[in-house]
Enzyme design. Structure first.
Site, PDB file in Angstrom:
ATOM      1  N   HIS A   1       1.733  33.969  59.424  1.00  0.00           N
ATOM      2  CA  HIS A   1       0.662  34.697  59.996  1.00  0.00           C
ATOM      3  C   HIS A   1       0.508  35.683  61.389  1.00  0.00           C
ATOM      4  O   HIS A   1      -0.196  37.531  61.044  1.00  0.00           O
ATOM      5  CB  HIS A   1      -0.313  35.019  58.707  1.00  0.00           C
ATOM      6  CG  HIS A   1      -0.189  33.695  57.445  1.00  0.00           C
ATOM      7  ND1 HIS A   1      -0.119  32.112  57.491  1.00  0.00           N
ATOM      8  CD2 HIS A   1       0.106  34.754  55.906  1.00  0.00           C
ATOM      9  CE1 HIS A   1      -0.082  32.337  56.389  1.00  0.00           C
ATOM     10  NE2 HIS A   1      -0.116  33.188  55.339  1.00  0.00           N
TER      11      HIS A   1
ATOM     12  N   GLN B   1       9.132  41.296  47.531  1.00  0.00           N
ATOM     13  CA  GLN B   1       7.906  41.522  48.035  1.00  0.00           C
ATOM     14  C   GLN B   1       7.336  43.158  48.415  1.00  0.00           C
ATOM     15  O   GLN B   1       7.279  43.407  48.522  1.00  0.00           O
ATOM     16  CB  GLN B   1       6.863  40.534  48.195  1.00  0.00           C
ATOM     17  CG  GLN B   1       5.082  40.776  48.940  1.00  0.00           C
ATOM     18  CD  GLN B   1       4.021  40.297  49.126  1.00  0.00           C
ATOM     19  OE1 GLN B   1       3.653  39.203  48.081  1.00  0.00           O
ATOM     20  NE2 GLN B   1       4.076  39.363  49.881  1.00  0.00           N
TER      21      GLN B   1
ATOM     22  N   SER C   1       2.379  28.097  53.807  1.00  0.00           N
ATOM     23  CA  SER C   1       1.711  27.779  53.708  1.00  0.00           C
ATOM     24  C   SER C   1       1.638  26.324  52.754  1.00  0.00           C
ATOM     25  O   SER C   1       1.325  25.475  52.945  1.00  0.00           O
ATOM     26  CB  SER C   1       0.623  28.562  53.082  1.00  0.00           C
ATOM     27  OG  SER C   1       0.269  30.016  53.817  1.00  0.00           O
ATOM     28  N   ARG C   2       2.507  26.714  51.565  1.00  0.00           N
ATOM     29  CA  ARG C   2       3.233  26.038  50.831  1.00  0.00           C
ATOM     30  C   ARG C   2       3.975  24.387  51.720  1.00  0.00           C
ATOM     31  O   ARG C   2       3.379  23.015  51.143  1.00  0.00           O
ATOM     32  CB  ARG C   2       4.193  26.187  49.882  1.00  0.00           C
ATOM     33  CG  ARG C   2       3.147  26.946  48.641  1.00  0.00           C
ATOM     34  CD  ARG C   2       4.799  27.887  47.961  1.00  0.00           C
ATOM     35  NE  ARG C   2       4.142  27.961  46.430  1.00  0.00           N
ATOM     36  CZ  ARG C   2       3.102  29.691  46.564  1.00  0.00           C
ATOM     37  NH1 ARG C   2       4.072  30.087  47.275  1.00  0.00           N
ATOM     38  NH2 ARG C   2       3.086  29.842  45.453  1.00  0.00           N
TER      39      ARG C   2
HETATM   40  P1  AMP Z   1       1.426  34.757  52.245  1.00  0.00           P
HETATM   41  O1  AMP Z   1      -0.323  34.160  52.765  1.00  0.00           O
HETATM   42  O2  AMP Z   1       2.352  33.506  52.150  1.00  0.00           O
HETATM   43  O3  AMP Z   1       0.949  35.633  51.019  1.00  0.00           O
HETATM   44  O4  AMP Z   1       1.922  35.605  53.595  1.00  0.00           O
HETATM   45  C1  AMP Z   1       0.656  36.427  53.623  1.00  0.00           C
HETATM   46  C2  AMP Z   1       1.826  37.536  54.272  1.00  0.00           C
HETATM   47  O5  AMP Z   1       2.029  36.863  55.631  1.00  0.00           O
HETATM   48  C3  AMP Z   1       3.351  37.852  53.037  1.00  0.00           C
HETATM   49  O6  AMP Z   1       3.273  39.301  54.372  1.00  0.00           O
HETATM   50  C4  AMP Z   1       4.576  37.247  53.803  1.00  0.00           C
HETATM   51  O7  AMP Z   1       5.590  37.742  53.826  1.00  0.00           O
HETATM   52  C5  AMP Z   1       3.729  37.024  55.416  1.00  0.00           C
HETATM   53  N1  AMP Z   1       4.683  35.592  55.650  1.00  0.00           N
HETATM   54  C6  AMP Z   1       4.602  34.548  55.319  1.00  0.00           C
HETATM   55  N2  AMP Z   1       5.408  33.122  56.093  1.00  0.00           N
HETATM   56  C7  AMP Z   1       5.694  34.002  57.131  1.00  0.00           C
HETATM   57  C8  AMP Z   1       6.513  33.961  58.061  1.00  0.00           C
HETATM   58  N3  AMP Z   1       7.041  32.322  58.143  1.00  0.00           N
HETATM   59  N4  AMP Z   1       6.917  34.986  59.028  1.00  0.00           N
HETATM   60  C9  AMP Z   1       6.670  35.883  58.617  1.00  0.00           C
HETATM   61  N5  AMP Z   1       5.668  36.395  57.998  1.00  0.00           N
HETATM   62  C10 AMP Z   1       5.527  35.434  56.799  1.00  0.00           C
END
Ligand code: AMP
Length: 288
Positions: free
Chosen positions: A37, A153, A186-187
């Site tokens: 993030h 997505q 996050s998982r």
């Molecule tokens: P999330 O909180 O999982 O919905 O992620 C929020 C945003 O962060 C989304 O656009 C995800 O694709 C991006 N994101 C999550 N993990 C990563 C990662 N390891 N590298 C780059 N972007 C990420």
């Protein structure tokens, strides 16, 4: 850092900023923030006058109630991380604020609903489209940042913007990984040490398939070999391994032209934690 949980107060603040001529960057997240993030946030900070991070675990995109219930949440920790990053504003709406009544609208996302994430998570992308459209209407960002980790997505959001004429530019940000190669998520917080060891095979499998493709074995054989690799990883349950066109996720013929961007996409379970990853090469900016 300004904190908002009401749409009205956030709009009031952002309208004033826009009147001053400031350009707004938006980073939508579901919280439990990590270095993946942060990369999106830093990119937004470097390209906009003001960065808004939204933290909202969107119930509309969870097809599995247990996944929603177990999704890691830690707003206080997130706020202090955002403060440290020098984020300008954070939007943390409650469910009532985002969905004052149960939504009657849903999105038909076409072929994206019948492949990969769409196939295994029915309704997921309709929920994503709904919340992203809401956030874009509330925040009216000049640019919005999405990770390539969630490639399907990212492609969906590009279609959303194009087809509904949102005046927001979508920026895709490369995947940030742990030292082990595991894509940050996050998982991952829900994985034990032993499970983390298993999970790092996800990236090893992707690299192996990518190497095989570079030595010109056919798409079909590379997919077969990749599936076998994952079948041999104990306590990993593969959901899908697809080798597709990285621009639109369409199926590839067995001999794609050399300038085709290839995406190798994988999803599977370690215990009851569903993990997702991909490799794209050669990397190009989507022409969508
Ligand atoms: P999330 O909180 O999982 O919905 O992620 C929020 C945003 O962060 C989304 O656009 C995800 O694709 C991006 N994101 C999550 N993990 C990563 C990662 N390891 N590298 C780059 N972007 C990420």
């Amino acid at each position: 850092m300004k904190k908002f949980n009401s749409i009205a107060s956030l709009r009031l603040y952002l309208d004033a900023q826009r009147q001053e001529g400031l350009e707004i960057g938006l980073v939508p997240t579901m919280g439990a923030l990590h270095a993946g993030h942060f990369e999106l946030i830093k990119r937004s900070q470097s390209e906009n006058d003001l960065t808004v991070v939204s933290v909202f675990v969107n119930p509309a995109q969870f097809n599995n109630p247990e996944d929603l219930q177990k999704y890691p949440r830690n707003v206080e920790e997130d706020l202090s991380k955002l403060e440290n990053l020098g984020c300008d504003a954070v939007f943390t709406p409650g469910n009532e604020e985002m969905y004052s009544h149960e939504a009657i609208l849903s999105f038909n996302v076409g072929y994206l609903d019948s492949i990969m994430e769409g196939r295994f998570r029915p309704g997921h992308f309709s929920g994503v489209a709904l919340v992203v459209a809401k956030l874009f209407n509330i925040i009216e960002p000049a640019k919005a940042y999405f990770g390539q980790k969630d490639l399907q997505q990212l492609i969906l959001v590009k279609y959303l913007v194009k087809e509904l004429n949102f005046q927001t530019q979508i920026v895709g940000v490369p995947i940030v990984r742990e030292e082990s190669g595991l894509a940050m998520s996050s998982r991952n917080k829900r994985l034990s040490d032993a499970q983390l060891e298993i999970a790092k095979n996800i990236y090893s499998g992707l690299k192996l398939v990518a190497e095989k493709l570079n030595t010109s074995i056919s798409i079909k054989d590379a997919q077969k070999m990749g599936k076998q690799f994952y079948a041999d990883v104990e306590d990993f349950e593969l959901e899908y391994l697809e080798i597709v066109d990285g621009q639109n996720l369409a199926a590839l013929g067995d001999e794609p032209s050399s300038d085709t961007e290839i995406a190798i996409c994988v999803a599977g379970f370690v215990g009851d934690v569903r993990l997702l990853d991909n490799i794209c090469f050669p990397l190009k900016d989507s022409t969508l």
